[in-house]
Design a protein around this motif. Structure first.
Motif, short mmCIF file in Angstrom:
data_model
loop_
_atom_site.label_atom_id
_atom_site.label_comp_id
_atom_site.label_asym_id
_atom_site.label_seq_id
_atom_site.Cartn_x
_atom_site.Cartn_y
_atom_site.Cartn_z
N VAL A 49 39.21 29.85 44.14
CA VAL A 49 38.99 31.28 43.87
C VAL A 49 38.48 31.97 45.13
O VAL A 49 38.95 33.06 45.50
N HIS A 50 37.54 31.32 45.86
CA HIS A 50 37.02 31.91 47.10
C HIS A 50 38.11 32.04 48.15
O HIS A 50 38.19 33.05 48.86
N SER A 51 38.95 31.04 48.23
CA SER A 51 40.03 31.09 49.23
C SER A 51 41.01 32.20 48.94
O SER A 51 41.53 32.85 49.84
N VAL A 52 41.27 32.42 47.67
CA VAL A 52 42.21 33.49 47.29
C VAL A 52 41.63 34.85 47.65
O VAL A 52 42.32 35.72 48.19
N PHE A 53 40.34 35.05 47.34
CA PHE A 53 39.73 36.35 47.63
C PHE A 53 39.58 36.57 49.15
O PHE A 53 39.70 37.71 49.63
N GLN A 54 39.30 35.51 49.93
CA GLN A 54 39.13 35.66 51.38
C GLN A 54 40.44 35.95 52.08
O GLN A 54 40.50 36.67 53.07
N SER A 55 41.50 35.40 51.54
CA SER A 55 42.81 35.65 52.13
C SER A 55 43.30 37.06 51.79
O SER A 55 44.06 37.64 52.53
#
Length: 585
Positions: free
Chosen positions: A579-585
């Motif tokens: 989830v964090h990776s999706v939002f950071q990208s």
């Protein structure tokens, strides 16, 4: 805060109902309140009829599913007739006494005569042609008095519809029998009718449609003798009350546990619906208790029909048994009440001019009025035995739980055995369907002069309970209707015409529930409520577990929960990283 109290929940609201009688006279209107028990309503009807010996009668109604019910005297009439529109109750014989001539008052015997006259007309009281012609002659004698050449021309019997398949040959025999009954007043003719009718094997049979294991349709009847079945022109089974250990039902299966050779043998019959099966079970239990109890001071409680997802049924006998009813009849001290006999044919008034002596008259005969309603039947009302030792009451107690086989025509035939004859028991190879239960055959079966096919197509309320036609029959009927429509000169194709909105639909919406109808509130079944409860409990526990696993609460129970669900932590961390990776990208 100051809202007006709803009229629907007002216990003082009165609800109307219509009461119909055995002589098809003018119905009466009665009202009852929400908490009025059925006994109060029944007492009002008996008071209207001036009837004291009321243990043998009852009020019957038909629910929206076209299932008949007897009005329970202990329960609220409002709750029993929810959804019945219009609320109509029919006064009918509920228990046919084993010896009708033990009834003390003539008015009681007259109502019993009226019920049996209906049974004869609609094929429920089926017998040999000779007996049927004699019974019909008693009816004619009661209706018109002695035969007279001037008053009764050839063919006068055809005006009376007394037999199911009445024809000119039968009417000729009825007329011959009528000529031999000279001098019998109505009370005597009706008494002779009752004496003859109570000796017939179909006396008191209220037929229930059932099927055996082969799918063959049978008619099952419950009488003062026991439980019997009819197939074609044969009475295939008779289980006497002394042989029946238990009566139960499970779903659509009606089960009779019969005591044979010191063993309990279950026999099953499949009913059309669960409601019909429950009604049959209730009738059978009620009849058994009425005819076998010594007294009703402490009747047994009977339960059946329970399963995992369905609540079982229970029944407790109320009122007096036959033994007590006979004793109560002997203690009646009032004078015989005067009453007017109804006539099915007003034009055939009874002769009271003194030409024929009216001997042994115990009541005042009023002249038949010309405005009496014509006797018009509806096919269904559509429908030494007085004491038993107290120890035999236990036959209704719950026995071992077994799965009953479906009864077949050849499976069990238990008939009346004459004292001079001896019973012969034969066993055959066990059938696959009955789990190895041997076949028992005792005596010979009773055979009727014609097939036992009572009329059960039209209800007392004018409804229809005939079986639904098959798909082929429905298609054929639609094709015939379409051919008739096309043959009309002003025919317009449905594709070219615009359908008009029914006018009564708007009226129905505006008016709401008609006056007098007992509206049945919408509800949810027990199974659906149980499933919804399980779902919400599971969902609540799941959410609570997730919250606790992600909380920082320091508590021994929370710590233990973390230890038990340690395998979930990697999955949780992986989901959070994604989830964090999706939002950071």
């Amino acid at each position: 805060m100051f809202r007006k109290k709803s009229v629907k929940g007002d216990p003082h609201t009165e609800y109307p109902c219509t009461i119909r009688f055995l002589d098809d006279s003018e119905p009466i209107q009665l009202t009852f309140k929400k908490e009025t028990p059925g006994q109060i309503l029944y007492d009002q009807v008996c008071s209207k009829l001036n009837l004291v010996e009321k243990d043998y009668f009852g009020l019957r109604y038909v629910d929206p599913e076209k299932q008949r019910h007897w009005l329970d005297p202990l329960k609220s009439a409002y709750k029993q007739m929810k959804g019945v529109n219009p609320p109509v109750l029919c006064f009918r014989v509920k228990f046919y006494p084993s010896e009708p001539m033990k009834l003390h008052e003539e008015i009681t015997r007259y109502y019993m005569f009226l019920q049996l006259r209906r049974d004869l007309h609609h094929g429920r009281l089926l017998c040999s042609q000779t007996d049927a012609n004699l019974l019909a002659a008693y009816i004619v004698q009661s209706e018109v008095g002695d035969y007279d050449v001037e008053d009764h021309p050839i063919g006068y019997v055809s005006e009376f519809k007394m037999l199911p398949k009445q024809n000119p040959k039968m009417e000729e025999e009825i007329m011959k029998n009528h000529k031999t009954l000279v001098g019998q007043v109505p009370a005597e003719a009706e008494a002779n009718f009752l004496r003859k009718a109570c000796t017939l094997d179909t006396y008191g049979v209220d037929p229930h449609q059932v099927k055996d294991q082969k799918g063959t349709q049978l008619y099952l009847g419950v009488t003062h003798q026991g439980i019997m079945t009819f197939h074609g022109s044969r009475r295939t089974q008779l289980f006497k009350w002394g042989q029946i250990r238990r009566i139960a039902y499970e779903g659509k299966m009606f089960i009779v546990h019969v005591n044979v050779a010191e063993k309990q043998q279950p026999i099953g019959y499949k009913c059309q619906t669960v409601a019909a099966c429950k009604y049959l079970w209730r009738c059978a239990v009620e009849q058994q208790l009425f005819f076998t109890l010594q007294n009703s001071s402490n009747p047994p409680k009977v339960r059946s029909g329970g399963s995992l997802f369905a609540r079982g049924s229970k029944y407790r006998f109320s009122g007096r048994c036959q033994n007590e009813a006979y004793q109560a009849s002997d203690s009646i001290k009032r004078d015989e009440p005067n009453f007017a006999r109804s006539s099915s044919l007003p034009n055939f008034a009874r002769r009271v001019d003194g030409k024929h002596p009216m001997k042994n008259m115990s009541l005042h005969i009023e002249p038949v009025k010309e405005d009496k309603k014509k006797y018009n039947e509806n096919p269904v009302d559509v429908p030494g035995h007085s004491s038993v030792a107290a120890s035999k009451v236990e036959i209704l107690q719950k026995g071992p739980h077994v799965h009953a086989p479906l009864a077949s025509q050849e499976e069990v035939i238990i008939e009346d055995i004459k004292p001079q004859s001896t019973a012969t028991v034969e066993t055959s190879a066990p059938c696959k369907e009955n789990g190895g239960i041997p076949t028992l055959v005792i005596g010979d079966s009773f055979e009727l002069s014609q097939a036992y096919e009572p009329e059960i197509s039209v209800l007392e309320t004018g409804g229809d309970i005939s079986p639904k036609p098959s798909l082929d029959d429905q298609i054929k009927e639609l094709e015939e209707q379409w051919d008739r429509i096309k043959s009309e000169p002003n025919h317009v194709s449905p594709l070219e015409s615009t359908p008009a909105k029914p006018q009564n639909a708007a009226n129905k919406t505006e008016s709401g529930n008609p006056s007098g109808a007992l509206k049945k509130p919408a509800g949810i079944s027990c199974c659906r409520i149980l499933l919804y409860t399980f779902f919400f409990v599971f969902l609540t526990l799941t959410v609570l577990t997730v919250v606790l696993l992600n909380s920082n609460i320091e508590h021994p129970l929370v710590t233990e929960l973390h230890e038990h669900f340690a395998f979930v932590i990697p999955v949780r961390d992986y989901i959070q990283d994604r989830v964090h990776s999706v939002f950071q990208s």
